[in-house]
Design a protein around this motif. Structure first.
Motif, PDB file in Angstrom:
ATOM      1  N   SER A  95      -2.556   8.726  -4.953  1.00 59.72           N
ATOM      2  CA  SER A  95      -2.194   7.311  -4.845  1.00 59.72           C
ATOM      3  C   SER A  95      -0.727   7.136  -4.465  1.00 59.72           C
ATOM      4  O   SER A  95      -0.387   6.256  -3.666  1.00 59.72           O
ATOM      5  N   VAL A 148      -0.508   7.677  -0.850  1.00 53.78           N
ATOM      6  CA  VAL A 148      -0.998   6.502  -0.116  1.00 53.78           C
ATOM      7  C   VAL A 148       0.071   5.412  -0.091  1.00 53.78           C
ATOM      8  O   VAL A 148       0.297   4.765   0.940  1.00 53.78           O
ATOM      9  N   CYS A 157      -0.933  -3.727   0.722  1.00 46.61           N
ATOM     10  CA  CYS A 157      -1.503  -2.373   0.701  1.00 46.61           C
ATOM     11  C   CYS A 157      -1.139  -1.647  -0.588  1.00 46.61           C
ATOM     12  O   CYS A 157      -1.995  -1.029  -1.241  1.00 46.61           O
ATOM     13  N   CYS A 158       0.122  -1.706  -0.946  1.00 42.40           N
ATOM     14  CA  CYS A 158       0.575  -1.012  -2.154  1.00 42.40           C
ATOM     15  C   CYS A 158      -0.041  -1.613  -3.409  1.00 42.40           C
ATOM     16  O   CYS A 158      -0.407  -0.891  -4.347  1.00 42.40           O
ATOM     17  N   GLU A 190      -3.638  -0.436  -3.912  1.00 38.75           N
ATOM     18  CA  GLU A 190      -3.716   0.921  -4.450  1.00 38.75           C
ATOM     19  C   GLU A 190      -3.302   0.960  -5.919  1.00 38.75           C
ATOM     20  O   GLU A 190      -3.944   1.631  -6.742  1.00 38.75           O
ATOM     21  N   ALA A 228      -6.773  -0.653   3.234  1.00 41.48           N
ATOM     22  CA  ALA A 228      -7.093  -0.065   1.933  1.00 41.48           C
ATOM     23  C   ALA A 228      -8.513   0.495   1.923  1.00 41.48           C
ATOM     24  O   ALA A 228      -8.752   1.613   1.445  1.00 41.48           O
ATOM     25  N   TRP A 232      -9.678   4.363   1.283  1.00 41.93           N
ATOM     26  CA  TRP A 232     -10.607   4.704   0.209  1.00 41.93           C
ATOM     27  C   TRP A 232     -11.856   5.400   0.748  1.00 41.93           C
ATOM     28  O   TRP A 232     -12.446   6.245   0.069  1.00 41.93           O
ATOM     29  N   HIS A 286     -10.921   7.074  -5.562  1.00 43.61           N
ATOM     30  CA  HIS A 286     -11.383   6.512  -4.292  1.00 43.61           C
ATOM     31  C   HIS A 286     -12.885   6.709  -4.123  1.00 43.61           C
ATOM     32  O   HIS A 286     -13.595   5.814  -3.644  1.00 43.61           O
TER      33      HIS A 286
END
Length: 271
Positions: A7, A10, A48-49, A52, A124, A128, A136
């Motif tokens: 993560s 990501v 996006c962050c 996650e 995202a 995943w 994920h």
């Protein structure tokens, strides 16, 4: 531990991609177009962050100190890379009210923000789908579904969002009183505290476009109900804060804000 490492990777990839977009836009898009692309790239990064981090927090069983540390760290990263982007429709509306932006420019900025929020959803889901971690893979098995983010009543959740927006607006309006080197950390600490205090009730989003990307796809409530909590709540919080500190307090103290050029406060929210 593997889930956490994946993560974090990501998160780093999302920030790096957004930074590339910002630098490319700065080089090839002069003038107002740079502002629009900056908002889009930064909002994309924020959403996006948060996608996650939300997934990691809900399914990986992170200990509270670890989750709050990630929230604080990513907030610092966002504040240091956004280059003044608000990533929040409230910021665009505030600029119009202060006369520092036109209605057309504000509408374009808001459109860019919501477009980036939708793009973040697809990004995202694409990440995943790769199944890079057990978190994920499990999320993919459930069809990327998320569940009701509101644990209290709608009024309680809206009140939390309103209070959070009021607090971060007040912090942003008075951050100039803090030493310049500590301002980013001050705002990050405030946001982390708000996430800790209100996260269990509404998620402590206090950003309409971020909520649209992260919370609105979840089951449990209708779109109008989510709008009431995540759009009306933050807007009222921001407006009431400005009214209090720029109108009511000066009036009671015998001072006037007429003619003062008060800069719009940033509306950044990260998780």
């Amino acid at each position: 531990m593997t889930d956490l490492v994946v993560s974090v990777a990501v998160l780093g990839a999302a920030v790096l991609l957004s930074e590339v977009l910002r630098r490319t836009a700065a080089r090839f898009s002069p003038g107002e177009y740079w502002t629009y692309l900056l908002e889009a790239a930064s909002t994309f990064q924020l959403c996006c962050c948060t996608h996650e981090l939300k997934l990691l927090g809900e399914t990986a069983g992170l200990e509270l100190p670890v989750g709050l540390t990630l929230t604080y760290f990513m907030t610092v990263v966002h504040l240091m890379t956004f280059n003044g982007a608000s990533c929040n429709p409230s910021g665009a509306l505030e600029s119009v009210c202060r006369g520092t932006s036109t209605i057309r420019a504000a509408l374009v900025i808001i459109a860019c923000q919501f477009g980036a929020a939708v793009a973040a959803q697809y990004f995202a889901a694409s990440v995943w789908t790769l199944g890079l971690s057990d978190v994920h893979i499990r999320h993919q098995r459930f069809g990327f579904r998320c569940f009701d983010p509101i644990s209290g009543t709608l009024l309680e959740a809206a009140a939390v969002e309103m209070a959070c927006a009021f607090t971060i607006q007040a912090a942003a309006m008075h951050v100039h009183k803090v030493d310049e080197k500590l301002r980013v950390h001050f705002i990050a600490a405030v946001i982390t505290g708000l996430v800790y205090a209100g996260g269990s009730i509404s998620g402590a989003i206090f950003n309409p476009v971020l909520a649209f990307s992260v919370q609105f796809p979840c089951s449990g409530h209708t779109y109008p109900e989510y709008c009431f909590v995540y759009w009306l709540g933050p807007f009222l919080g921001m407006a009431s804060c400005i009214l209090l500190f720029e109108k009511i307090v000066p009036f009671l103290s015998g001072k006037s804000t007429i003619g003062l050029d008060v800069p719009a406060a940033p509306k950044q929210k990260t998780q």
